[in-house]
Design a protein around this motif. Structure first.
Motif, PDB file in Angstrom:
ATOM      1  N   LEU A   3       0.834  -1.197   0.000  1.00  0.00           N
ATOM      2  CA  LEU A   3       0.000   0.000   0.000  1.00  0.00           C
ATOM      3  C   LEU A   3       0.872   1.251   0.000  1.00  0.00           C
ATOM      4  O   LEU A   3       1.863   1.325   0.731  1.00  0.00           O
ATOM      5  N   GLN A   4       0.472   2.234  -0.786  1.00  0.00           N
ATOM      6  CA  GLN A   4       1.199   3.499  -0.877  1.00  0.00           C
ATOM      7  C   GLN A   4       0.208   4.639  -0.726  1.00  0.00           C
ATOM      8  O   GLN A   4      -0.612   4.878  -1.615  1.00  0.00           O
ATOM      9  N   ALA A   5       0.290   5.336   0.396  1.00  0.00           N
ATOM     10  CA  ALA A   5      -0.611   6.459   0.654  1.00  0.00           C
ATOM     11  C   ALA A   5       0.017   7.762   0.183  1.00  0.00           C
ATOM     12  O   ALA A   5       1.236   7.935   0.247  1.00  0.00           O
ATOM     13  N   SER A   6      -0.817   8.675  -0.272  1.00  0.00           N
ATOM     14  CA  SER A   6      -0.353   9.986  -0.724  1.00  0.00           C
ATOM     15  C   SER A   6      -1.473  11.002  -0.579  1.00  0.00           C
ATOM     16  O   SER A   6      -2.624  10.642  -0.324  1.00  0.00           O
ATOM     17  N   GLY A   7      -1.120  12.263  -0.768  1.00  0.00           N
ATOM     18  CA  GLY A   7      -2.131  13.313  -0.777  1.00  0.00           C
ATOM     19  C   GLY A   7      -2.156  14.202   0.446  1.00  0.00           C
ATOM     20  O   GLY A   7      -2.930  15.162   0.491  1.00  0.00           O
ATOM     21  N   CYS A  21      -4.745   5.882  -1.605  1.00  0.00           N
ATOM     22  CA  CYS A  21      -3.962   4.716  -1.175  1.00  0.00           C
ATOM     23  C   CYS A  21      -3.967   3.732  -2.334  1.00  0.00           C
ATOM     24  O   CYS A  21      -4.996   3.114  -2.625  1.00  0.00           O
ATOM     25  N   ALA A  22      -2.839   3.638  -2.990  1.00  0.00           N
ATOM     26  CA  ALA A  22      -2.709   2.747  -4.138  1.00  0.00           C
ATOM     27  C   ALA A  22      -2.166   1.397  -3.686  1.00  0.00           C
ATOM     28  O   ALA A  22      -1.206   1.335  -2.910  1.00  0.00           O
ATOM     29  N   ALA A  23      -2.781   0.343  -4.168  1.00  0.00           N
ATOM     30  CA  ALA A  23      -2.384  -1.003  -3.775  1.00  0.00           C
ATOM     31  C   ALA A  23      -1.840  -1.771  -4.961  1.00  0.00           C
ATOM     32  O   ALA A  23      -2.323  -1.621  -6.092  1.00  0.00           O
ATOM     33  N   LYS A 108      -6.755  -3.989  15.096  1.00  0.00           N
ATOM     34  CA  LYS A 108      -6.150  -5.321  15.189  1.00  0.00           C
ATOM     35  C   LYS A 108      -6.661  -6.264  14.114  1.00  0.00           C
ATOM     36  O   LYS A 108      -6.060  -7.314  13.868  1.00  0.00           O
ATOM     37  N   LEU A 109      -7.761  -5.916  13.484  1.00  0.00           N
ATOM     38  CA  LEU A 109      -8.331  -6.749  12.434  1.00  0.00           C
ATOM     39  C   LEU A 109      -7.708  -6.469  11.072  1.00  0.00           C
ATOM     40  O   LEU A 109      -8.027  -7.140  10.094  1.00  0.00           O
ATOM     41  N   TYR A 110      -6.851  -5.480  11.016  1.00  0.00           N
ATOM     42  CA  TYR A 110      -6.170  -5.129   9.771  1.00  0.00           C
ATOM     43  C   TYR A 110      -4.727  -5.617   9.853  1.00  0.00           C
ATOM     44  O   TYR A 110      -4.026  -5.329  10.830  1.00  0.00           O
ATOM     45  N   ASP A 111      -4.313  -6.343   8.850  1.00  0.00           N
ATOM     46  CA  ASP A 111      -3.006  -6.980   8.945  1.00  0.00           C
ATOM     47  C   ASP A 111      -2.000  -6.488   7.915  1.00  0.00           C
ATOM     48  O   ASP A 111      -0.879  -6.977   7.856  1.00  0.00           O
ATOM     49  N   ASN A 112      -2.391  -5.524   7.122  1.00  0.00           N
ATOM     50  CA  ASN A 112      -1.490  -5.007   6.111  1.00  0.00           C
ATOM     51  C   ASN A 112      -1.612  -3.492   6.098  1.00  0.00           C
ATOM     52  O   ASN A 112      -2.706  -2.968   5.852  1.00  0.00           O
ATOM     53  N   TRP A 113      -0.506  -2.810   6.368  1.00  0.00           N
ATOM     54  CA  TRP A 113      -0.529  -1.362   6.534  1.00  0.00           C
ATOM     55  C   TRP A 113       0.428  -0.690   5.561  1.00  0.00           C
ATOM     56  O   TRP A 113       1.528  -1.182   5.315  1.00  0.00           O
ATOM     57  N   GLY A 114      -0.001   0.454   5.059  1.00  0.00           N
ATOM     58  CA  GLY A 114       0.888   1.264   4.250  1.00  0.00           C
ATOM     59  C   GLY A 114       1.595   2.285   5.121  1.00  0.00           C
ATOM     60  O   GLY A 114       1.266   2.460   6.295  1.00  0.00           O
ATOM     61  N   GLN A 115       2.553   2.964   4.544  1.00  0.00           N
ATOM     62  CA  GLN A 115       3.207   4.044   5.288  1.00  0.00           C
ATOM     63  C   GLN A 115       2.222   5.208   5.364  1.00  0.00           C
ATOM     64  O   GLN A 115       1.292   5.288   4.581  1.00  0.00           O
ATOM     65  N   GLY A 116       2.369   6.049   6.311  1.00  0.00           N
ATOM     66  CA  GLY A 116       1.420   7.123   6.511  1.00  0.00           C
ATOM     67  C   GLY A 116       1.713   8.349   5.671  1.00  0.00           C
ATOM     68  O   GLY A 116       2.806   8.514   5.122  1.00  0.00           O
ATOM     69  N   THR A 117       0.728   9.212   5.585  1.00  0.00           N
ATOM     70  CA  THR A 117       0.898  10.510   4.944  1.00  0.00           C
ATOM     71  C   THR A 117       0.457  11.570   5.953  1.00  0.00           C
ATOM     72  O   THR A 117      -0.595  11.442   6.582  1.00  0.00           O
ATOM     73  N   GLN A 118       1.245  12.603   6.096  1.00  0.00           N
ATOM     74  CA  GLN A 118       0.993  13.620   7.117  1.00  0.00           C
ATOM     75  C   GLN A 118      -0.051  14.616   6.646  1.00  0.00           C
ATOM     76  O   GLN A 118       0.047  15.170   5.548  1.00  0.00           O
ATOM     77  N   VAL A 119      -1.019  14.847   7.497  1.00  0.00           N
ATOM     78  CA  VAL A 119      -2.020  15.895   7.280  1.00  0.00           C
ATOM     79  C   VAL A 119      -1.901  16.881   8.429  1.00  0.00           C
ATOM     80  O   VAL A 119      -2.006  16.502   9.594  1.00  0.00           O
ATOM     81  N   THR A 120      -1.670  18.143   8.095  1.00  0.00           N
ATOM     82  CA  THR A 120      -1.547  19.185   9.098  1.00  0.00           C
ATOM     83  C   THR A 120      -2.544  20.292   8.770  1.00  0.00           C
ATOM     84  O   THR A 120      -2.539  20.821   7.655  1.00  0.00           O
ATOM     85  N   VAL A 121      -3.393  20.609   9.733  1.00  0.00           N
ATOM     86  CA  VAL A 121      -4.417  21.628   9.532  1.00  0.00           C
ATOM     87  C   VAL A 121      -4.133  22.773  10.496  1.00  0.00           C
ATOM     88  O   VAL A 121      -4.151  22.590  11.715  1.00  0.00           O
ATOM     89  N   SER A 122      -3.890  23.931   9.951  1.00  0.00           N
ATOM     90  CA  SER A 122      -3.607  25.098  10.780  1.00  0.00           C
ATOM     91  C   SER A 122      -4.881  25.880  11.045  1.00  0.00           C
ATOM     92  O   SER A 122      -5.801  25.895  10.210  1.00  0.00           O
ATOM     93  N   SER A 123      -4.921  26.542  12.175  1.00  0.00           N
ATOM     94  CA  SER A 123      -6.126  27.291  12.547  1.00  0.00           C
ATOM     95  C   SER A 123      -6.078  28.716  12.036  1.00  0.00           C
ATOM     96  O   SER A 123      -5.075  29.188  11.544  1.00  0.00           O
TER      97      SER A 123
END
Length: 123
Positions: A3-7, A21-23, A108-123
């Protein structure tokens, strides 16, 4: 499946982002999919999930009405459309698959994880 997360990115409150998330692999359509997020100092939490066919979804109460999860099995991709973003949405967002084709909320029911993508929301 890989899995490859982006955006992800830095946005202001009220803005929108769409995560992808492209698989890899030909069996993408067999898996239930979900997005989770983890903010600094907090535990990972379920954000949204979708069943293998895309006909059933589930959302955390904190994002209901603002986020939409969808999938394109032909493109092996799951999306998370995030509207009306709030500073409390700031986190690393990760996608995951489960062999159970239905919508599940427990990490715990998910057994395959992609790397994360950072989301930052400023006020």
């Amino acid at each position: 499946v890989q899995l490859q997360a982006s955006g992800g990115g830095l946005v202001q409150a009220g803005d929108s982002l769409r995560l992808s998330c492209a698989a890899s692999g030909r069996t993408f359509s067999l898996y239930g999919m979900a997005w989770f997020r983890q903010a600094p100092g907090k535990e990972r939490e379920f954000v949204a999930g979708i069943n293998r066919s895309g006909t059933s979804t589930s959302y955390a109460d904190s994002v209901k009405g603002r986020f939409t999860i969808s999938r394109d099995n032909a493109a092996n991709t799951v999306y998370l459309q995030m509207n009306s973003l709030k500073p409390e949405d700031t986190a690393i967002y990760s996608c995951a698959t489960t062999d159970f084709g239905s919508v599940l909320t427990g990490a715990k029911l998910y057994d395959n994880w992609g790397q994360g993508t950072q989301v930052t929301v400023s006020s």
